[in-house]
Design a protein around this motif. Structure first.
Motif, PDB file in Angstrom:
ATOM      1  N   VAL A  11      13.872   3.195   3.840  1.00 34.18           N
ATOM      2  CA  VAL A  11      13.952   3.698   5.209  1.00 34.18           C
ATOM      3  C   VAL A  11      13.637   5.182   5.190  1.00 34.18           C
ATOM      4  CG1 VAL A  11      15.591   4.276   7.032  1.00 34.18           C
ATOM      5  CG2 VAL A  11      15.568   1.983   6.079  1.00 34.18           C
ATOM      6  N   ASP A  12      12.770   5.628   6.100  1.00 28.50           N
ATOM      7  CA  ASP A  12      12.389   7.038   6.147  1.00 28.50           C
ATOM      8  C   ASP A  12      13.271   7.854   7.072  1.00 28.50           C
ATOM      9  OD1 ASP A  12       9.873   7.006   4.480  1.00 28.50           O
ATOM     10  OD2 ASP A  12       9.399   5.455   5.957  1.00 28.50           O
ATOM     11  N   VAL A  13      13.795   7.224   8.102  1.00 32.82           N
ATOM     12  CA  VAL A  13      14.640   7.933   9.065  1.00 32.82           C
ATOM     13  C   VAL A  13      15.530   6.912   9.767  1.00 32.82           C
ATOM     14  CG1 VAL A  13      12.929   7.801  10.929  1.00 32.82           C
ATOM     15  CG2 VAL A  13      14.653   9.601  10.971  1.00 32.82           C
ATOM     16  N   VAL A  14      16.752   7.331  10.086  1.00 30.96           N
ATOM     17  CA  VAL A  14      17.671   6.486  10.835  1.00 30.96           C
ATOM     18  C   VAL A  14      17.814   7.046  12.243  1.00 30.96           C
ATOM     19  CG1 VAL A  14      20.090   5.768  11.061  1.00 30.96           C
ATOM     20  CG2 VAL A  14      18.939   5.632   8.837  1.00 30.96           C
ATOM     21  N   PHE A  15      17.723   6.174  13.222  1.00 35.67           N
ATOM     22  CA  PHE A  15      17.986   6.540  14.611  1.00 35.67           C
ATOM     23  C   PHE A  15      19.331   5.910  14.961  1.00 35.67           C
ATOM     24  CE2 PHE A  15      15.450   7.707  18.609  1.00 35.67           C
ATOM     25  CZ  PHE A  15      16.598   7.949  19.357  1.00 35.67           C
ATOM     26  N   PRO A  16      20.438   6.666  14.799  1.00 41.37           N
ATOM     27  CA  PRO A  16      21.747   6.081  15.079  1.00 41.37           C
ATOM     28  C   PRO A  16      22.076   6.172  16.569  1.00 41.37           C
ATOM     29  CG  PRO A  16      22.016   8.284  14.167  1.00 41.37           C
ATOM     30  CD  PRO A  16      20.531   8.058  14.343  1.00 41.37           C
ATOM     31  N   VAL A  17      22.175   5.041  17.211  1.00 42.16           N
ATOM     32  CA  VAL A  17      22.499   5.038  18.642  1.00 42.16           C
ATOM     33  C   VAL A  17      23.901   4.476  18.854  1.00 42.16           C
ATOM     34  CG1 VAL A  17      20.132   5.033  19.497  1.00 42.16           C
ATOM     35  CG2 VAL A  17      21.227   2.864  18.937  1.00 42.16           C
ATOM     36  N   LEU A  18      24.807   4.866  17.957  1.00 39.27           N
ATOM     37  CA  LEU A  18      26.203   4.473  18.092  1.00 39.27           C
ATOM     38  C   LEU A  18      26.928   5.490  18.956  1.00 39.27           C
ATOM     39  CD1 LEU A  18      25.427   3.850  14.761  1.00 39.27           C
ATOM     40  CD2 LEU A  18      27.415   2.426  15.250  1.00 39.27           C
TER      41      LEU A  18
ATOM     42  N   GLN B  26       0.830  -1.182   0.000  1.00 38.54           N
ATOM     43  CA  GLN B  26       0.000   0.000   0.000  1.00 38.54           C
ATOM     44  C   GLN B  26       0.878   1.250   0.000  1.00 38.54           C
ATOM     45  OE1 GLN B  26      -3.259  -0.127  -0.344  1.00 38.54           O
ATOM     46  NE2 GLN B  26      -3.152  -2.360  -0.370  1.00 38.54           N
ATOM     47  N   PRO B  27       0.526   2.268  -0.777  1.00 42.06           N
ATOM     48  CA  PRO B  27       1.340   3.483  -0.816  1.00 42.06           C
ATOM     49  C   PRO B  27       1.353   4.227   0.506  1.00 42.06           C
ATOM     50  CG  PRO B  27      -0.723   3.767  -2.032  1.00 42.06           C
ATOM     51  CD  PRO B  27      -0.640   2.325  -1.674  1.00 42.06           C
ATOM     52  N   SER B  28       0.274   4.094   1.279  1.00 44.61           N
ATOM     53  CA  SER B  28       0.210   4.771   2.565  1.00 44.61           C
ATOM     54  C   SER B  28       0.695   3.795   3.642  1.00 44.61           C
ATOM     55  CB  SER B  28      -1.227   5.211   2.860  1.00 44.61           C
ATOM     56  OG  SER B  28      -1.305   5.803   4.128  1.00 44.61           O
ATOM     57  N   ARG B  29       1.756   4.166   4.330  1.00 39.45           N
ATOM     58  CA  ARG B  29       2.308   3.282   5.342  1.00 39.45           C
ATOM     59  C   ARG B  29       2.896   4.107   6.473  1.00 39.45           C
ATOM     60  NH1 ARG B  29       7.737   3.599   5.003  1.00 39.45           N
ATOM     61  NH2 ARG B  29       8.715   4.090   3.009  1.00 39.45           N
ATOM     62  N   LYS B  30       3.192   3.418   7.539  1.00 37.90           N
ATOM     63  CA  LYS B  30       3.840   4.079   8.660  1.00 37.90           C
ATOM     64  C   LYS B  30       5.292   4.372   8.301  1.00 37.90           C
ATOM     65  CE  LYS B  30       2.632   0.610  11.269  1.00 37.90           C
ATOM     66  NZ  LYS B  30       2.420  -0.309  12.420  1.00 37.90           N
ATOM     67  N   PRO B  31       5.860   5.468   8.833  1.00 38.54           N
ATOM     68  CA  PRO B  31       7.286   5.732   8.599  1.00 38.54           C
ATOM     69  C   PRO B  31       8.137   4.585   9.122  1.00 38.54           C
ATOM     70  CG  PRO B  31       6.205   7.664   9.543  1.00 38.54           C
ATOM     71  CD  PRO B  31       5.219   6.540   9.621  1.00 38.54           C
ATOM     72  N   ARG B  32       9.159   4.249   8.354  1.00 37.30           N
ATOM     73  CA  ARG B  32      10.057   3.167   8.754  1.00 37.30           C
ATOM     74  C   ARG B  32      11.306   3.757   9.402  1.00 37.30           C
ATOM     75  NH1 ARG B  32      11.513  -1.603   4.733  1.00 37.30           N
ATOM     76  NH2 ARG B  32       9.547  -2.382   5.571  1.00 37.30           N
ATOM     77  N   VAL B  33      11.605   3.310  10.621  1.00 37.40           N
ATOM     78  CA  VAL B  33      12.741   3.798  11.394  1.00 37.40           C
ATOM     79  C   VAL B  33      13.791   2.694  11.467  1.00 37.40           C
ATOM     80  CG1 VAL B  33      13.514   4.705  13.618  1.00 37.40           C
ATOM     81  CG2 VAL B  33      11.207   5.232  12.793  1.00 37.40           C
ATOM     82  N   ALA B  34      14.980   2.968  10.947  1.00 34.05           N
ATOM     83  CA  ALA B  34      16.090   2.035  11.099  1.00 34.05           C
ATOM     84  C   ALA B  34      16.868   2.425  12.348  1.00 34.05           C
ATOM     85  CB  ALA B  34      16.995   2.067   9.874  1.00 34.05           C
TER      86      ALA B  34
END
Length: 385
Positions: A119-126, A12-20
């Protein structure tokens, strides 16, 4: 390994944002990064976001990992590793460096690469080099993928204690006495470097703190009481970074303050105080993470002192051109002056870490903190800004 159960792009074109959520990495802070990732994975609102956990092994391989935060905890005084969590010992994840595509691809020897979606956004916890120091941020800028936290310059400044102090000094923030020994100096003229340190100690007194210039979590730091312990301390620091920094001991109280970016700009949390740990010479790695020495939140300061340290924390955030979040660490000297020690652009981020605790006391829960950081990153473009 079979790819049937790997996360796929919704049709589906409408989806939740994907967070890596990207964690682990090649630095000596690898294990703490894994623990931080577990806390973030537990807190992400799954009704709002899809989550893709990606671990970076100690040798730099990007691995798809199970979404199992319960395995990302300290057990028996030991931190977890990405290799223990990876779905495969050989498979790897690749993020496209084409800014027109945010596609993530999984591949392993002998198998056809499998697209995992964008991926819509990366949460880098390095934490530390190869992640918190601007290197990962540069890759994400090339890829055109928004990410949580500071950009390339602020990340690099926040990682290098020498240049951090130079920036703060140029903006009028007070820093403690220090000197830097670069690797070429130590290789070519050790006697000269020792002489400089001895002169520094003669001016400022013992003890001194010998630190890796570009490491965190109090790893590789030695409190040196006399000249006899100097070479051993330098060797320990250089296990983590060939460039070292030597700091004079400041007599006073350790005060920390969190900064978080809101829609109207950065704001400071209530501050915390780090009391001297009973079983440790100073607030070292084991005191922070293994023995979990508790901080005092909020710090027992006067209203004037609280206002001042919050003002200085925001000033430090702005001076280093930070974004998203920062933990600013200060000494409140016996003379009543706040001296900034350092900032962390990706501070310890478990629920018991000081940064989330300070915001909890300021009215922002851990889950709200994670959500605000993700939303801020989604609303911020990559590139020059």
């Amino acid at each position: 390994m079979s790819t049937e159960n790997l996360p796929q792009s919704p049709e589906q074109p409408s989806r939740k944002p994907r967070v890596a959520v990207v964690f682990g990495g090649r630095s000596s802070e690898h294990g703490i990064s894994v623990v931080t990732a577990g806390a973030v994975l537990r807190a992400v609102d799954r009704t709002k976001y899809e989550v893709l956990p990606i671990g970076i092994t100690r040798d730099g391989r990007w691995a798809l990992t199970a979404d199992e935060p319960e395995r990302m905890t300290i057990a028996d005084r030991r931190t977890p590793t990405v290799d223990e969590l990876a779905d495969s010992g050989e498979g790897g994840v690749v993020l496209s460096v084409d800014p027109g595509s945010r596609e993530v691809v999984y591949s392993e020897p002998g198998s056809v690469p499998k697209a995992l979606g964008e991926v819509d956004v990366v949460f880098p916890v390095l934490h530390g080099p190869y992640g918190e120091d601007g290197t990962l941020q540069g890759l994400l800028e090339l890829s055109g993928v928004p990410y949580v936290g500071a950009g390339v310059l602020a990340s690099a400044v926040g990682q290098d204690k020498e240049y951090m102090k130079r920036v703060f000094t140029s903006f009028g923030l007070a820093v403690g006495p220090y000197l830097v020994v670069r690797p070429r100096e130590w290789q070519r003229d050790r006697s000269g470097a020792r002489r400089r340190i001895a002169e520094f100690a003669g001016e400022h007194g013992w003890p001194l703190f010998v630190k890796p210039a570009r490491a965190g979590s109090s790893i590789g730091i030695t409190k040196v009481e006399s000249f006899e312990g100097l070479d051993e301390a330098i060797a320990e620091a250089q296990r983590h970074d060939p460039k070292i920094i030597v700091e004079a001991a400041l007599r006073g109280r350790e005060i920390e303050c969190g900064v978080l970016e809101f829609e109207d700009g950065p704001r400071a949390s209530v501050p915390a105080e780090i009391p001297p740990p009973d079983a440790h010479a100073y607030y070292d790695f084991e005191a922070k993470y293994i023995d979990s020495t508790p901080g005092i939140v909020p710090a027992p300061l006067t209203d004037e002192q609280t206002a001042e340290v919050r003002r200085l924390a925001v000033e430090a955030f702005e001076a280093a051109s930070c974004e998203g979040l920062v933990r600013a660490d200060f000494f409140l000297t016996e003379a009543g002056e706040f001296v900034i020690n350092e900032i962390n652009t990706m501070p310890g981020f478990t629920p018991i870490s000081m940064y989330p605790q300070m915001w909890q006391a300021s009215g922002v829960t851990y889950a709200e903190l994670v959500d605000r950081l993700i939303q801020a990153a989604l609303n911020r473009s990559t590139g020059l800004r």
